[in-house]
Design an enzyme around this catalytic site. Structure first.
Site, PDB file in Angstrom:
ATOM      1  N   PRO A   1       9.363  -1.733 -11.991  1.00  0.00           N
ATOM      2  CA  PRO A   1       9.196  -3.123 -12.428  1.00  0.00           C
ATOM      3  C   PRO A   1       7.994  -3.246 -13.356  1.00  0.00           C
ATOM      4  CG  PRO A   1       8.616  -2.874 -10.097  1.00  0.00           C
ATOM      5  CD  PRO A   1       9.145  -1.554 -10.554  1.00  0.00           C
ATOM      6  N   PHE A   2       8.112  -4.139 -14.344  1.00  0.00           N
ATOM      7  CA  PHE A   2       7.054  -4.291 -15.336  1.00  0.00           C
ATOM      8  C   PHE A   2       6.735  -5.761 -15.532  1.00  0.00           C
ATOM      9  CE2 PHE A   2       5.043  -4.405 -19.489  1.00  0.00           C
ATOM     10  CZ  PHE A   2       4.288  -3.236 -19.530  1.00  0.00           C
ATOM     11  N   GLY A   3       5.470  -6.095 -15.396  1.00  0.00           N
ATOM     12  CA  GLY A   3       5.034  -7.470 -15.624  1.00  0.00           C
ATOM     13  C   GLY A   3       4.170  -7.531 -16.865  1.00  0.00           C
TER      14      GLY A   3
ATOM     15  N   SER B   1      -1.850  -2.611 -15.017  1.00  0.00           N
ATOM     16  CA  SER B   1      -2.268  -1.745 -13.909  1.00  0.00           C
ATOM     17  C   SER B   1      -3.354  -0.765 -14.338  1.00  0.00           C
ATOM     18  CB  SER B   1      -1.070  -0.960 -13.369  1.00  0.00           C
ATOM     19  OG  SER B   1      -1.521  -0.013 -12.407  1.00  0.00           O
TER      20      SER B   1
ATOM     21  N   ARG C   1      -1.617  -7.598  -4.709  1.00  0.00           N
ATOM     22  CA  ARG C   1      -2.698  -8.297  -3.997  1.00  0.00           C
ATOM     23  C   ARG C   1      -3.915  -8.476  -4.906  1.00  0.00           C
ATOM     24  NH1 ARG C   1      -1.952  -8.911   1.503  1.00  0.00           N
ATOM     25  NH2 ARG C   1      -0.156  -7.781   2.322  1.00  0.00           N
TER      26      ARG C   1
ATOM     27  N   SER D   1      -6.969 -10.199  -6.859  1.00  0.00           N
ATOM     28  CA  SER D   1      -7.997 -11.131  -6.414  1.00  0.00           C
ATOM     29  C   SER D   1      -8.739 -11.645  -7.638  1.00  0.00           C
ATOM     30  CB  SER D   1      -8.943 -10.426  -5.448  1.00  0.00           C
ATOM     31  OG  SER D   1      -9.779 -11.353  -4.807  1.00  0.00           O
TER      32      SER D   1
ATOM     33  N   GLY E   1       6.388  -3.144  -5.903  1.00  0.00           N
ATOM     34  CA  GLY E   1       7.727  -2.879  -6.402  1.00  0.00           C
ATOM     35  C   GLY E   1       8.432  -1.730  -5.720  1.00  0.00           C
TER      36      GLY E   1
ATOM     37  N   TYR F   1     -17.533  -3.544  -6.699  1.00  0.00           N
ATOM     38  CA  TYR F   1     -16.822  -3.174  -7.922  1.00  0.00           C
ATOM     39  C   TYR F   1     -17.748  -2.288  -8.741  1.00  0.00           C
ATOM     40  CZ  TYR F   1     -13.916  -3.979 -12.110  1.00  0.00           C
ATOM     41  OH  TYR F   1     -13.081  -3.843 -13.205  1.00  0.00           O
TER      42      TYR F   1
END
Lengths: 543, 543
Positions: free
Chosen positions: B136-138, B142, B219, B221, B271, B461
């Site tokens: 799946p690709f949005g 990533s 998920r 944030s 996905g 982070y």
């Protein structure tokens, strides 16, 4: 707050009662007479004496019992009447009827009380090999048939009591976390945490008896949920013993993007996937200050709109509750008696608010909430109603036993929905219930309140009191089916915080869909291939 | 906020870059010279032109492509270079290196863009029957290898682009909910919601390009998480298409005790269990007011203690961030350039806060937070640093491309842990990274910030900039393994909000344990028995 009984394996509540014999509050003759005139034809239904009950036979052999005793110690396996009977039934209306009316009480064949994860695992492995079902037992407060000792077609069923998981461990006040034994009752956990100046802040009505493990296994929600969240939101991590081994969902961090949240598979799993033995919980310092204020709204819709705005604005009360007109009339009199007026109060819907924290924090939250509620039609009636509610808030289930004594049907159930659907759901559920329970011209009273609020919606908690007919179990079975259908057809969840147990199993396909049921069955058969864990609860059968 | 491109199926980001060609910010010669002197032996690594790239062969036959075209329409199936290349790689450092260095770019064999759940289901069923993998690709943002088109040993792999799920539906302003198409980018969703006076309030750094479905599947944030929560907390319900059928986890109510929370199985599932096509989200009115204030703490420990107290007290900022000394030195100069001083600022750790809501709400939250931060050693430096951060907050990934141009290693990664473990985890991770990347005497800079806070802990982070050696992929592979080990050994989660993808698969057994892996595999094989869905991501292999 009472110190809970620490003797083991004494069951936490008396058979057939909410609480203990000492807590009973028999109705006065005048109230009895009033109820009799309202209820009409009701028959008194006393609770039989323990020694008069006929119990199901113990189906475990001495060899079986010896094997179990080897695993957990001989004093922690019991087939005594005094141990089996209190673990035979929970506290649903069906359970209470069965207590009073059943010819034979279906009891667990034995009560087993392990003390370590290793012992639990060995018991589960023995039960898997020996085809014996296992019903985990905490406080026994289930009102949905969650402790019914169904054997799932296996040759026997044991009640696995978590009472010996009874310690607070690993308190980390910096991170606001503590690991609590699954068998600790609400008061026990709070007493131990208070020694560290900490609090869990989870106060469901079952608080005095229910346990940490039970809270997690059923997604309990407490009366301070506006401030501290549902119990499932308080769970940092858990230890769960499954027949396939031990899992510690959530152990890695307070929040993570590492795939599905494994905690959420075991929260609400009702002992069907594994036995929750320890829960690492969010804890917080005991609040410095509290503030209280009650309001009255002219009607339920106006009240719902106001509590919605409070939640969506984030004004920050710790408790916010709203009773409908019928319940308000009761609450404004007393929480622990019926029909005794204690001073007049404005007509309408009662809204209780409470605030906790530092004095400044409490003041700003109280001020913002108060101004919003007043601007939306609320009228302040001071702090007395909230203090009265707080004092008596764990007491009302005791009253139900007295109502059953005089032959009343009395049950509670709850749901939740989106804010825009509250009025419709409440109306349809009330109509279905009233229509069904007044069929023979008898009385039915339906009370409702909102006690848990979310950005998107709220819970609706219903109490029903009606006249029993001559087939009281069948009467409620039919009414319960109609109520469940009314909930499901009108956009509610089948349970907001009482869980599924046996009573709501039939609604699960609607709740999670066919693919959801497939998933539950896949998880179940992976963790519990022999199907020993709490059969008949949560989902109806294995794949 | 820019209006996102609505033309289809144009990929959202340029190949090899964060953002578009127009957004590039090449470094000035003076900065390049400075970097060269710091980085030492680094080699320039330009991005090849699209037409010069060698792509993997298309392994789907004309018959295959015709079958897919029948399902979704011929204009929605493409094997063009312009479509395959941008869906071949995400935006991790590994991806960016491969863009610049790989001999052959492994591309999806085709790009398929269905518009309805029915079309998605048919594509999945065809792929199941034909043994073709589906990625799946949005938005393709990533940074953990989440879009790498692995075929899982099947005969081909398609990129299933969600771009045509691009509408806001069913807006319910009373309940604060709206259903958003999974393919909508962050800005697109906000522009559409703004027409209703509503906002999602989810602003991760990937916001300009990433999609609603991607936020849920990983998920995500956002930077306003202190006020509005993580994206997973904003999800009221979802529509997920699996090869076994469609599931709508969470549909029944905002909150429920009806068993495990099915949403939490699909949130973070990347996905691998199904394709998220729609997400019903919490939305809220666009805030009336904002307030800003920055503080400086003398050191990181003091800052962490202060942000912890803010979160545990619940003073209520919408944004709270804390940079360590190294990152603060960078931030206090500029967010979109390196080494250009813009005025002096106190030395120490920068803490940014922002508040949103009604004027009264903002004032009380700001006041309470401010007083607490000042009492815990903070020094106010006014609102300018927060406004500057807000203005440039989506810009820094663009900078990374410029650093790679001049031959720097530049990557980010993140974790989370309990408050009591923050100092230890930060120290150990920094030490492992620095030790590994300075082995040949070259430079390594490690920056760290806290941007997401919880009652029990916070995220950490990290940004690392170092000198590339002559085997840059291998260099980071080795360093990444050491970093992951340092995280896992020191009580962190392997990812707080970047997800697992391919990069963190090896850490999953530690993250969820052996029983957890068994569970993931059981869920996977129930929903996707042929293993077509995003193979190689999340968990390494099927049972």
């Amino acid at each position: 707050m009472n110190t809970p009984s620490m003797s083991m394996p004494t069951p936490p509540m008396a058979f057939g009662l909410w609480g203990t014999m000492e807590e009973r509050k028999p109705l006065s003759d005048s109230i009895k007479n009033m109820l009799n005139s309202i209820l009409g034809s009701a028959q008194p239904r006393p609770i039989p004496a323990l020694e008069d009950l006929k119990l199901s036979e113990v189906r475990l052999s001495d060899t079986d019992l010896d094997a179990l005793k080897k695993l957990v110690g001989s004093q922690h396996v019991s087939t005594d009447r005094e141990q089996r009977v209190p673990r035979a039934l929970g506290k649903s209306y069906f359970d209470l009827l069965d207590t009073r009316l059943a010819d034979v009480i279906s009891c667990p064949d034995a009560v087993v009380t392990p003390a370590t994860e290793d012992e639990v695992l060995k018991v589960l492995q023995w039960c898997t090999a020996e085809k014996v079902a296992v019903v985990p037992f905490g406080g026994g407060t289930s009102v949905v048939g969650g402790v019914t000792p169904l054997d799932g077609g296996l040759r026997a069923v044991i009640s696995l009591d978590l009472a010996r998981f009874d310690a607070v461990e690993d308190v980390d006040p910096i991170s606001g976390e503590a690991t609590l034994g699954a068998g600790m009752s609400g008061p026990h956990a709070e007493i131990e945490l208070a020694k560290h100046g900490l609090q869990l802040g989870h106060f469901p009505q079952s608080f005095p008896y229910a346990t940490i493990g039970g809270f997690a296994a059923t997604r309990s929600s407490g009366q301070n949920s506006a401030g501290y969240g549902r119990f499932d939101e308080m769970v940092r991590s858990m230890t769960v013993v499954t027949p396939q081994g031990i899992i510690e969902p959530g152990h890695a961090a307070p929040s993570s993007a590492a795939g599905p949240d494994m905690r959420e598979i075991f929260l609400g799993s009702e002992g069907t996937f594994g036995i929750i033995t320890r829960v690492r919980c969010n804890v917080h310092p005991i609040p410095e200050t509290k503030a209280y204020e009650a309001f009255v709204f002219p009607n339920f819709d106006a009240g719902v709109n106001a509590v919605r705005m409070v939640e969506q604005t984030g004004t920050g009360p710790t408790v916010i509750r709203l009773s409908d007109e019928v319940e308000s009339a009761t609450n404004l009199t007393s929480t622990d008696s019926i029909g005794t007026k204690e001073g007049a109060a404005p007509k309408g819907c009662l809204c209780l608010t409470m605030y906790e924290g530092s004095p400044d924090h409490v003041e700003s939250r109280h001020k913002e909430t108060r101004e919003l509620l007043l601007s939306l039609g609320g009228q302040s009636i001071g702090e007395a109603p909230v203090r009265k509610w707080e004092k008596g808030r764990f007491g009302s289930p005791v009253l139900r036993d007295s109502l059953l004594d005089v032959g009343a049907l009395c049950e509670t159930f709850e749901t939740a929905t989106d804010w825009s659907n509250v009025a419709r759901l409440k109306k349809q559920v009330t109509a279905a219930l009233t229509d069904e329970l007044t069929k023979s011209g008898t009385m039915c009273l339906v009370l409702c309140h909102v006690s848990h609020v979310y950005a998107n919606g709220c819970s609706l908690y219903f109490t029903v009191v009606a006249t029993q007919n001559d087939q009281p179990r069948k009467q409620w079975e039919i009414a319960k089916v109609r109520v469940m259908k009314a909930i499901v057809d009108n956009g509610g969840t089948i349970t907001h915080h009482h869980a599924i147990g046996t009573d709501h199993v039939s609604a699960m396909p609607h709740e999670i869909g066919a693919v959801g049921i497939q998933l539950m069955q896949a998880i179940k058969s992976t963790l519990d291939p022999a199907g020993i864990l709490n059969p008949g609860k949560l989902v109806s059968s294995q794949a």
